[in-house]
Scaffold this motif. Structure first.
Motif, PDB file in Angstrom:
ATOM      1  N   ARG A   1      -5.804  -4.914  -4.396  1.00 32.27           N
ATOM      2  CA  ARG A   1      -6.979  -4.693  -3.540  1.00 32.27           C
ATOM      3  C   ARG A   1      -7.946  -5.874  -3.613  1.00 32.27           C
ATOM      4  O   ARG A   1      -8.510  -6.289  -2.596  1.00 32.27           O
TER       5      ARG A   1
ATOM      6  N   SER B   1     -12.617  -2.560  -2.295  1.00 30.56           N
ATOM      7  CA  SER B   1     -11.827  -2.117  -1.150  1.00 30.56           C
ATOM      8  C   SER B   1     -12.541  -0.997  -0.424  1.00 30.56           C
ATOM      9  O   SER B   1     -13.146  -0.143  -1.030  1.00 30.56           O
TER      10      SER B   1
ATOM     11  N   ASN C   1      -6.517  -8.781  -1.689  1.00 32.01           N
ATOM     12  CA  ASN C   1      -6.598  -8.443  -0.276  1.00 32.01           C
ATOM     13  C   ASN C   1      -8.028  -8.661   0.246  1.00 32.01           C
ATOM     14  O   ASN C   1      -8.223  -9.217   1.325  1.00 32.01           O
ATOM     15  N   ASP C   2      -9.007  -8.234  -0.531  1.00 35.88           N
ATOM     16  CA  ASP C   2     -10.402  -8.418  -0.139  1.00 35.88           C
ATOM     17  C   ASP C   2     -10.796  -9.890  -0.133  1.00 35.88           C
ATOM     18  O   ASP C   2     -11.555 -10.335   0.729  1.00 35.88           O
TER      19      ASP C   2
ATOM     20  N   ASN D   1       0.831  -1.200   0.000  1.00 37.26           N
ATOM     21  CA  ASN D   1       0.000   0.000   0.000  1.00 37.26           C
ATOM     22  C   ASN D   1       0.868   1.252   0.000  1.00 37.26           C
ATOM     23  O   ASN D   1       0.537   2.243  -0.647  1.00 37.26           O
TER      24      ASN D   1
ATOM     25  N   TYR E   1      -6.635   5.066  -7.013  1.00 32.99           N
ATOM     26  CA  TYR E   1      -6.029   4.938  -5.686  1.00 32.99           C
ATOM     27  C   TYR E   1      -6.870   5.654  -4.630  1.00 32.99           C
ATOM     28  O   TYR E   1      -7.054   5.160  -3.529  1.00 32.99           O
TER      29      TYR E   1
ATOM     30  N   THR F   1     -17.336   1.265  -1.024  1.00 34.43           N
ATOM     31  CA  THR F   1     -16.400   0.416  -1.737  1.00 34.43           C
ATOM     32  C   THR F   1     -16.113   0.966  -3.115  1.00 34.43           C
ATOM     33  O   THR F   1     -16.926   1.648  -3.714  1.00 34.43           O
TER      34      THR F   1
ATOM     35  N   ASN G   1     -10.022   6.183  -4.698  1.00 30.29           N
ATOM     36  CA  ASN G   1     -11.422   5.735  -4.762  1.00 30.29           C
ATOM     37  C   ASN G   1     -12.359   6.872  -5.177  1.00 30.29           C
ATOM     38  O   ASN G   1     -13.413   7.071  -4.587  1.00 30.29           O
TER      39      ASN G   1
END
Length: 182
Positions: free
Chosen positions: A151, A172, A154-155, A2, A66, A167, A68
């Motif tokens: 992402r 994410s 990771n989720d 990240n 990045y 989200t 969102n």
């Protein structure tokens, strides 16, 4: 990882913002000189089209991802059950990764080809080398694809957030001021 994306995003803000400011100054100078001195700056259209716009758009898209900050319309999504929302998140994540990977591959291929032939355009009095801009576009989309893949993975590992309203396209969680206490 990240932290790497955060650094890339900060560099992207400077690059895309700088390109936008340079574009405004360049076009304004060209218009001023054209109107008042009958001496336009040469190559303005080419430089704006092949460098400033590429930096502003492609790097800007990565930064928006990045942060969102992409637009989302979730009229139907918000009324779905949590199970269907998860299915949608997985589907959108897979489609996004597939599309961006294909787009990135095509951009890298194009950049390699254009670098090999030292791509240039005629800018009135001289040729303007434009193949470096091809790499900028390719690298920005590769970074965006990597970010969405990271992402998404990771989720999948840690579970999707329960709050569907916060989200992004890969599922994410958005770090909004309400959540962070600021």
């Amino acid at each position: 990882m990240n932290r790497c994306f955060e650094i890339l995003s900060r560099l992207g803000v400077v690059l895309a913002g700088g390109a936008t400011v340079l574009m405004m100054v360049h076009v304004t100078l060209d218009s001023f000189l054209r109107s008042f001195a009958n001496a336009p700056t040469l190559g303005t259209i080419e430089i704006v089209s092949f460098y400033y716009m590429v930096a502003a758009i492609f790097v800007g898209i990565f930064v928006a991802t990045y942060e969102n900050q992409h637009l989302a319309v979730d009229v139907v999504y918000s009324i779905l059950s949590s199970k269907l929302q998860r299915i949608c998140r997985v589907a959108v994540g897979l489609v996004s990764i597939g599309y961006l990977s294909t787009f990135a591959y095509a951009l890298v291929r194009q950049a390699v080809k254009k670098t090999a032939v030292n791509e240039e355009v005629d800018a009135i009095v001289a040729n303007l080398t434009i193949w470096p801009a091809r790499w900028l576009a390719a690298l920005a989309i590769v970074a965006m694809a990597a970010l969405i893949l990271w992402r998404f993975m990771n989720d999948l590992r840690h579970g999707f957030p329960d709050d569907a309203d916060k989200t992004d396209i890969a599922g994410s969680a958005d770090n909004t001021p309400e959540e962070s206490g600021t």
